[in-house]
Enzyme design. Structure first.
Site, short mmCIF file in Angstrom:
data_model
loop_
_atom_site.label_atom_id
_atom_site.label_comp_id
_atom_site.label_asym_id
_atom_site.label_seq_id
_atom_site.Cartn_x
_atom_site.Cartn_y
_atom_site.Cartn_z
N LYS A 1 30.63 16.98 51.54
CA LYS A 1 32.08 17.01 51.40
C LYS A 1 32.63 15.59 51.46
O LYS A 1 32.12 14.75 52.20
CB LYS A 1 32.70 17.84 52.54
CG LYS A 1 34.22 17.78 52.61
CD LYS A 1 34.75 18.54 53.82
CE LYS A 1 36.27 18.43 53.90
NZ LYS A 1 36.82 19.16 55.06
N GLU B 1 47.10 18.71 63.62
CA GLU B 1 45.69 18.60 63.99
C GLU B 1 45.46 17.71 65.20
O GLU B 1 45.81 16.53 65.20
CB GLU B 1 44.87 18.08 62.81
CG GLU B 1 43.38 18.11 63.05
CD GLU B 1 42.58 17.86 61.77
OE1 GLU B 1 41.37 17.67 61.88
OE2 GLU B 1 43.18 17.85 60.68
N GLU C 1 33.94 24.81 53.60
CA GLU C 1 34.60 23.57 54.00
C GLU C 1 34.92 23.59 55.49
O GLU C 1 34.72 22.59 56.21
CB GLU C 1 35.89 23.39 53.19
CG GLU C 1 36.65 22.11 53.53
CD GLU C 1 37.95 21.98 52.74
OE1 GLU C 1 38.75 21.11 53.11
OE2 GLU C 1 38.14 22.74 51.77
N GLU D 1 47.57 21.12 46.04
CA GLU D 1 47.53 21.11 47.50
C GLU D 1 48.12 19.82 48.06
O GLU D 1 48.83 19.83 49.08
CB GLU D 1 46.09 21.29 48.00
CG GLU D 1 45.98 21.37 49.51
CD GLU D 1 44.58 21.69 50.00
OE1 GLU D 1 44.13 21.06 50.97
OE2 GLU D 1 43.94 22.58 49.41
#
Length: 553
Positions: free
Chosen positions: A299, A350, A394, A529
């Site tokens: 990734k 986050e 992911e 996104e």
């Protein structure tokens, strides 16, 4: 902008290739001159002492908090602080180094961000941090909701990467018995990359212990002042007192709601780096590398820098006020502004980690969907996210990477819940919570340096993803996607600096967003996104970023 108000975007939205960009007035658009000026930064100016210059392990002679009698209003609290600071001039301590916090409780809850908005001197460094609601936070003392700071009693900044010695330099000014003496700041996403002019004042990292600080608690508030000195750093006690007095003369004790009083900054020009065509190419290259047989890359998180010119100057604190209302208790809000620098603001969901003594709390966040307009549509979108093989892959990459890093440092690690939906006002994500126990407090630096950057903002393996990012992206991420938060004596807390923007004096801002590229990623969907992630800012300028249709070049 007031709820329900609609404005028409009067500008041009463009995707451009990288050029030397900076902000200027809207009339400069025709000259293609939209880059930020080169900011000057004084390492050891009259406003602050750089704590990184001394012996990082030499203990301070004085570490003290003095709590004065409670005041009924912020104005009375300011008078008491001024009087006490004046008295301190005639009672100099004998030690050649130390830090003293003076605090006055206020018998009413006052919004810390509104207090900061009332401070008109924008030349002084300032900071703001609002924590997220969490059961992990120590509530043995009154719950601290948010902190606003003006001026710096001591700052910490270097151009080289943040090191263990730098951590010790900060920690020597902190003490468990003085829990509200904290250093607020941020660290670059990639300290090895070149620093662009707009990020120059932040260095590789920037932390500050505020000179004047406003704390908002549940049901009450507090006004505080901090004096820090160290003769070995060329800052004597008398000089520290004089610097604090200078700052306090500029502090307003007026606190009032200013929402809606400023002119709305409407976007007139909007550029993306990379362009849509370059984005498609970068995603294709990343996918080709992921699919290569001899590649270990699983990734990589690619980001976009969106530069906006507006009709009037953006007030970063006004933006932050709106984000605070939208974020409610689901996100961290922050503002960090070194001397003569842009303001780095954000509304990030986050957490990187929270430390309470030896206990560590972290989390994994990945996968993104919009919220539905109705309850049934929202449930359907959330179920689609939960069942998506691509998003599950992911998410697992992020969660398992964090789990392994905690297990390498902590004596025990627990993952619970392992995967659930985390719903925010505009988006929803996949979420897991991880906890662990440190062997010793010095392991806090290991946790910070190990967890950052997470696969959610960089990729996996970390170094291979970082190298690909540095070769692919043609802009400086700066503190975007880096750790943002605070160090304290017994506690520390850091969020990941996503959903963020850099707001410059004049007419403009830089908006940042990134998205994870894994097997199955589609470049046009990932571009959409990015638009969704910056929409919390673009809506403040009168319009959302236009959606990009499938296959658009």
């Amino acid at each position: 902008m007031a709820a329900g108000t609609t404005r028409q975007c009067i500008g041009l939205f463009m995707d451009i290739e990288p050029m030397k960009l900076s902000f200027s007035s809207p009339t400069a658009i025709a000259r293609q001159s939209i880059h930020l000026p080169n900011h000057k930064y004084q390492e050891l100016g009259s406003l602050s002492m750089n704590g990184c210059g001394g012996d990082p392990r030499a203990p301070l002679g004085v570490l003290e908090t003095r709590t004065l009698g409670a005041a009924p209003t912020a104005a009375v609290a300011a008078d008491r602080l001024n009087s006490t600071v004046y008295d301190l001039k005639t009672n100099s301590p004998t030690s050649d180094s130390g830090i003293i916090r003076l605090e006055v409780p206020i018998l009413q809850q006052i919004n810390a961000l509104q207090w900061l908005q009332c401070q008109t001197n924008t030349l002084l460094p300032r900071c703001y941090f609002s924590g997220r609601d969490s059961a992990d936070i120590d509530h043995s003392h009154p719950k601290l909701l948010s902190v606003a700071g003006l001026g710096s009693a001591v700052s910490f900044r270097r151009l080289r990467p943040f090191s263990l010695d730098d951590w010790h330099s900060i920690k020597r000014f902190l003490f468990k018995k003085c829990p509200l003496i904290r250093a607020y700041g941020a660290i670059r996403f990639d300290a090895r990359s070149n620093i662009a002019p707009e990020w120059e004042g932040f260095g590789s990292f920037y932390f500050m212990v505020p000179q004047v600080e406003f704390n908002e608690f549940e049901g009450s508030s507090m006004l505080a002042a901090t004096i820090a000195w160290d003769n070995r750093l060329s800052r004597t006690y008398r000089e520290a007192i004089a610097a604090l007095e200078d700052t306090m003369w500029q502090v307003s004790s007026l606190v009032q709601r200013l929402n809606g009083t400023s002119h709305c900054a409407v976007a007139v020009h909007h550029t993306h780096v990379p362009s849509k065509a370059s984005w498609d190419s970068a995603v294709k290259q990343a996918l080709d590398k992921i699919r290569r047989k001899n590649s270990s890359l699983v990734k990589v998180v690619l980001a976009r820098s969106s530069r906006v010119l507006t009709t009037v100057e953006i007030d970063p604190l006004e933006w932050l006020t709106t984000l605070q209302v939208e974020g409610a208790n689901n996100a961290y809000q922050f503002c960090l502004q070194p001397p003569e620098s842009p303001a780095f603001i954000g509304n990030t969901p986050e957490r990187l980690f929270y430390r309470n003594q030896l206990s560590i709390f972290s989390e994994a966040l990945a996968g993104t969907r919009a919220r539905g307009g109705t309850e049934s549509l929202d449930l359907q979108i959330g179920q689609d996210l939960l069942s998506s093989a691509k998003d599950h892959h992911e998410f697992c990459v992020v969660r398992e990477s964090i789990r392994r890093k905690l297990e390498d440092i902590c004596s025990s690690t627990v993952v619970k819940p392992s995967k659930v939906l985390r719903k925010l006002p505009r988006v929803q994500h996949l979420y897991a919570k991880l906890t662990g126990t440190l062997q010793k407090e010095d392991d806090e630096f290991k946790i910070l340096s190990s967890l950052h950057p997470t696969p959610a903002v960089c990729g996996l393996p970390t170094e291979e993803a970082r190298i690909l990012i540095s070769k692919t992206e043609k802009f400086d991420r700066g503190m975007y996607a880096g750790p943002v938060g605070w160090f304290g004596g017994a506690e520390s807390e850091f969020a990941v600096g996503i959903r963020s923007a850099l707001v410059e004096k004049g007419s403009g801002a830089i908006l940042y967003a990134g998205t994870g590229i894994v097997e199955g990623s589609n470049s046009s969907l990932e571009w959409q996104e990015l638009d969704l992630k910056i929409s919390q800012f673009t809506k403040l300028m009168g319009c959302d970023t236009p959606r990009v249709n499938e296959g658009e070049n």
